[in-house]
Design a protein around this motif. Sequence first.
Motif, PDB file in Angstrom:
ATOM      1  N   ARG A 170      33.515  41.993  61.600  1.00 27.93           N
ATOM      2  CA  ARG A 170      33.739  42.926  62.701  1.00 27.93           C
ATOM      3  C   ARG A 170      34.999  42.599  63.509  1.00 27.93           C
ATOM      4  O   ARG A 170      35.524  43.476  64.194  1.00 27.93           O
ATOM      5  CB  ARG A 170      32.536  42.896  63.655  1.00 27.93           C
ATOM      6  N   SER A 171      35.467  41.373  63.455  1.00 30.07           N
ATOM      7  CA  SER A 171      36.591  40.984  64.300  1.00 30.07           C
ATOM      8  C   SER A 171      37.466  39.969  63.581  1.00 30.07           C
ATOM      9  O   SER A 171      36.994  39.203  62.755  1.00 30.07           O
ATOM     10  CB  SER A 171      36.098  40.402  65.625  1.00 30.07           C
ATOM     11  N   VAL A 172      38.761  39.998  63.925  1.00 31.48           N
ATOM     12  CA  VAL A 172      39.706  39.033  63.362  1.00 31.48           C
ATOM     13  C   VAL A 172      40.779  38.765  64.401  1.00 31.48           C
ATOM     14  O   VAL A 172      41.202  39.666  65.140  1.00 31.48           O
ATOM     15  CB  VAL A 172      40.331  39.555  62.049  1.00 31.48           C
ATOM     16  N   SER A 173      41.196  37.499  64.506  1.00 36.11           N
ATOM     17  CA  SER A 173      42.266  37.119  65.421  1.00 36.11           C
ATOM     18  C   SER A 173      42.958  35.886  64.865  1.00 36.11           C
ATOM     19  O   SER A 173      42.307  34.880  64.571  1.00 36.11           O
ATOM     20  CB  SER A 173      41.711  36.815  66.821  1.00 36.11           C
ATOM     21  N   VAL A 174      44.276  35.986  64.698  1.00 42.36           N
ATOM     22  CA  VAL A 174      45.048  34.844  64.204  1.00 42.36           C
ATOM     23  C   VAL A 174      45.470  34.004  65.396  1.00 42.36           C
ATOM     24  O   VAL A 174      46.145  34.492  66.309  1.00 42.36           O
ATOM     25  CB  VAL A 174      46.279  35.307  63.416  1.00 42.36           C
ATOM     26  N   ILE A 175      45.057  32.745  65.395  1.00 40.62           N
ATOM     27  CA  ILE A 175      45.368  31.811  66.472  1.00 40.62           C
ATOM     28  C   ILE A 175      46.047  30.609  65.842  1.00 40.62           C
ATOM     29  O   ILE A 175      45.449  29.910  65.012  1.00 40.62           O
ATOM     30  CB  ILE A 175      44.101  31.395  67.236  1.00 40.62           C
TER      31      ILE A 175
END
Length: 936
Positions: free
Chosen positions: A80-85
Motif C-alpha cells: 500500500r505504501s512506498v518511500s525511499v529513504i
Amino acid sequence: MKPAKKLTYLLIFHIFFCVNSQERPPIQVYTPTDYGSENQNWSVSQAKNKYIYVANNKGLLEFNGAKWTLYTSTNQSTIRSVSVIDDLVYTGSYREFGYWEQSIYGTLKYTSLSQKIGITFLDDEEIWNIIPIDDFILFQSLSRIYIYNSITQEYSIIESDTTIYKMFKVNENIYFQQVKKGIYEIENGKPKLVSDDTILKENLLTNIFYHNDTLLFETEDLGFYKLIDNNFEKWNIPANQTLSKIRIYNSKQLKDKSFLLGSVSNGIIHLTPDGYINYQIDQTNGLSNNTVLSVFEDIENNIWLGLENGINCINIKSPFSIYKDQKGNIGSVNTSINFNGYLYIGTNQGLFYKKENTNEFRLIEGTQGAVWCLTNIDNTLFCGHNSGTFVVNGTQAKLISDVLGTWQIKKIKYVKNLLLQGNYNGLNILENINGNWKFKNKIEGFNISSRYFEILNDNEILISHEYKGVYKVILDDNLTKATSVFQYSSVSKGLKSSLIKYQNNILYSYNEGVFKYNEKEDKFIKDTVFSKLFDKENYTSGKLVVDTESNKLWSFSKYNLTYISPRKLSYIPKINKISFPNNLRNDVSGYENITFIKDNVYLYGTSQGYILINLDKMINTTFKVNINSISISSYKHDYKSDLINKNEIGTLKNKENNIEFEFSIPEYKKYVVAEYQFKLKGIYNEWSKWSTNSIALFENLPYGNYTFYVRGRLGNQFSTNTESYSFNIERPWYFSNTAIIVYIVLLFLLSFLIHTIYKRYYKKQREKLLKKTQQELALKELENKQQLMRFNNDKLRQDIESKNRELGISTMSLIKKNEFLNSIKKELNKAQDGNKLNHVIKIIDRNLNNTDDWNTFQEAFNSADKDFLKKIKSHHPSLTSNDLRLCAYLRLNLSSKEIAPLLNISTRSVEVKRYRLRKKLNLKHDSNLMDYILEI
C-alpha cells in the motif's frame, strides 16, 4: 432561407465544427502489460539514482528507465505504501513493513523491520503511509502510527479510537486526521490537537500544505481552507466551482508551488499557485484511467500518477505541449499562423480558428477541405486552399480565386498590386482592384504544379517539382505567359524536396543536401553549412520552413528538428538541434510545418493536431548510464542464468562464457529517446551502432580478459559517464595451470619414455647392426674362405688337372714305352738268333714288368685322386694289388686296349680281368663297371 432554418443550420454547424482545445504536457502511459503486474498502484517514490518505485497490488515495482521489475511481498499481500529513504526502499503492506536493499547483483533484497523489532499488529491492519523525519520513520495504518527510531531501533505507537485517515508532513511537522475528531500534530512522540473544527470533523482531508505563510487544508469534496487564527476560511480561488463538482483523493504541491490534484473519477487538475486551473487531463485526453490513487513529483519535476489501472508519467516541465485531436474533428495540421488575436490552423479538413487564451477551435464556414498555406501579406491573411484562394478576415473567409489547389502566395516586389500564386496547374496572378483581391490571369506556357517557387526578379521565377526537378521560367513583361522554360542540371529531382528563400539566398533541399543558387553562374552549388541541417542517413524530408518572425530556418530529419539562427558576431549561422524523433512527432512527411506563435513558442503541425514547442524550456540536463545487472549462463540461449556481483571484477569459469548486461538511463521524458552504444574490449574493440536496445548479450566468448563499456545519449546530449565492468573468463581445464604442469610432467615423462624407447631401440638397432655387421663380416670371411677355398680348390683342381695331365702323360708314356718294348720284343722274337737275343728280351721283360713304373703311377694317381684306392679297398677288401691296379686304370677311363700294354697282357686278358673284377665287386649284371668305378 427562413430564420428558423438558418438558426438550425448554424446550431448544427456549431455542434459539429466547434472543437474544445487544450494543450497538455506529454504523458507517458504504462499499462499493466508494460510493467507486468496488476492494475492498482497505491504509492510512488524515487531513489537517488532516479529509479522509480511503485506500490502495486502484486508487490513492489522498480523502473530504471528501460525495464520494469516486480518484487512480490513476503506475505504475498498488496503493498500500500512506498518511500525511499537514503539507500533503502521502505514499503508497507498487510500486517507488515520493512525495507528493500539493493544487493551486489543489482536486485532488491527484503528485510522485515516489523518482525525485527517485534511489532504485534492488529487484525487486518495495513500500512498506508510512510514518512521520514529526522532520525525517525513513521508508518501509518488506519488505526495506529508506528514511530521507529532508526538510530536506537526502538519504536513507539500512537493509538487511535477512530480511523486515522491520512498522515501529512508539512515543514518538518507531522499531522494526521482522526475521523470525526479533527487534525492532530505529533510533538515529542505524542498527538496534540491542532483543530477540531466542524469542517475537519465532517470532511476527509486530502492534504495539508504550507502556502503563502499559512496552513492550507485540502478536503476531498469542498476544496481548500486556510487556517487563520484557529479559524478555517475558504480559499477563494477561480477553481472552486470546478472543485466543488469533483472528489479529490490525492494531491501534491509541486516544487514551483503549483498544485496537482488527483481525483476519484475525473483525472487530474493542475492549479497555479494562485488557484487558476492550468489544465485538466482525464481519460479522454491522455490519461489511461480517471481514478488517481497517488501523485508523486520526481527529481526532474515529472509527475507520476499511480492509477486504478496503470501508471502515468506527465512531463509538466517539458518544452512540448500537445493538442491531440482525439475525435478526428480537426485532422492533420498543414499550416498555422497567429494573426490579429486569432490562432488559425489549416488542416486537411478546413480552416479552424480560436481566440487567444481560449480552448475552443471553430471551423470557418465555407473552408471545408484541405488548406495548404496561410500567408500574411501587408496585413491581409491569405489562405491557399484545395478549392482556391481565400482572404480571411477574423472568423470569415472570402473566396477570391477558384483556381484549384493554391500551394503558395507571394508578393511581387517589382510590381504593385499583384500577387503570384502557385497552383496545381502552374502559376497564376492575383490583382488588387480598389482594395479587393481578384484572380487576374494564368501564366500560359507552364503547366507544372508549382508547390515551391521563388521570385528572382520582375520576370524570372524558380520552381521545383519533386518528381521533375528545378526550373527557371522567364515571363513576358505583362506576366501573362512564359517565354522560356529552362530545367537545371546542376541539381537532380528529389522526393520531398523543397525550394525556399532565406536571407536573400534561394535554397534547394533534397536528400543530397542543401544547394544554394548562384545567380552569376546561374546554377545551384552545394552549401556546406546549410547541408549540416541533415545527413543522408537520417534524411526523411527536404522540407525547409522559414520563420520570418524569428529569422530561423527549420528542417526535419529522422531524429531531430533542426533550426538555423544567425549569430551576432559571426557570419556563420548557428545550428541548433532539438531531439524529437519522427515516429513520436506523428507528422506527415513532406508536409512538415512549424510557425512562430509568441514568446519563443512554436506550433508544429501533426497528423492528429499540433505540438507547441517552447524553446526557452529547452534545458540540457546531465545524466548517467547505469549497468543494472549482469547475468551469465553456461549454454547458448540457456533459459537459466545466474546473476553476478557487478561491483567487483568478475572471474568466470570457462563454461560460463555467455554473459548478458542490462543497462539503462533513468530518463522519463516522452519525447526523448534513450540510445546506447557499447563495446567489449578484448574481442569487439569498436563501438556498436547507437541503439535503443538496453541489453547486450555476448555468447561463446573465448577465455581471456575483457572490459565492457557502455555509454548513452538522449537526443544530441551524451551521458556524463561511460560505465564499465571488467571480467575474466578462465582458461578451460585443459589449459589450466594444473593441466599445464601435468602436461609438462607428462611431456617430461613422455620425453623420457621416448628417449628410453629410442635408446633401447637404437641399442637394439646397434646390436642388430653389429650382429648384421658381424654376420656380414662372418659372411664376408666365409665368402673369403669360400673364395680362398675356391682358389685352393681351383689350385687343387689345377694341381689335379696338372697331376692328371702328368698321370695321363705318364700313363701314355708307359703305354707308349710298353708298346714300344713289346713291338721290339716281337721283332726280336722273329729274329733267327734267339739265343743271342734272350738277354735283350729279358731286359725288355724286366722293363715291361718294372714295379717302379707302377709305384710312380700309383703315387701320381693318389695325388690326382686321393684315397680312391683306399675307399675301394675298404669297400672290397678282397681285391688284390693287380685288381686295384686295374681299378686305377679304369678310374682313368682307359679302355681295355689301353690297359693291356700297361699290364703287359693281351686285350683279351684285360677283358677277363675286368670280368673277374666285376665278380669281386659284386656288380649286378646290368651295372656298368666303369660307371661304378667313376662314382666311388
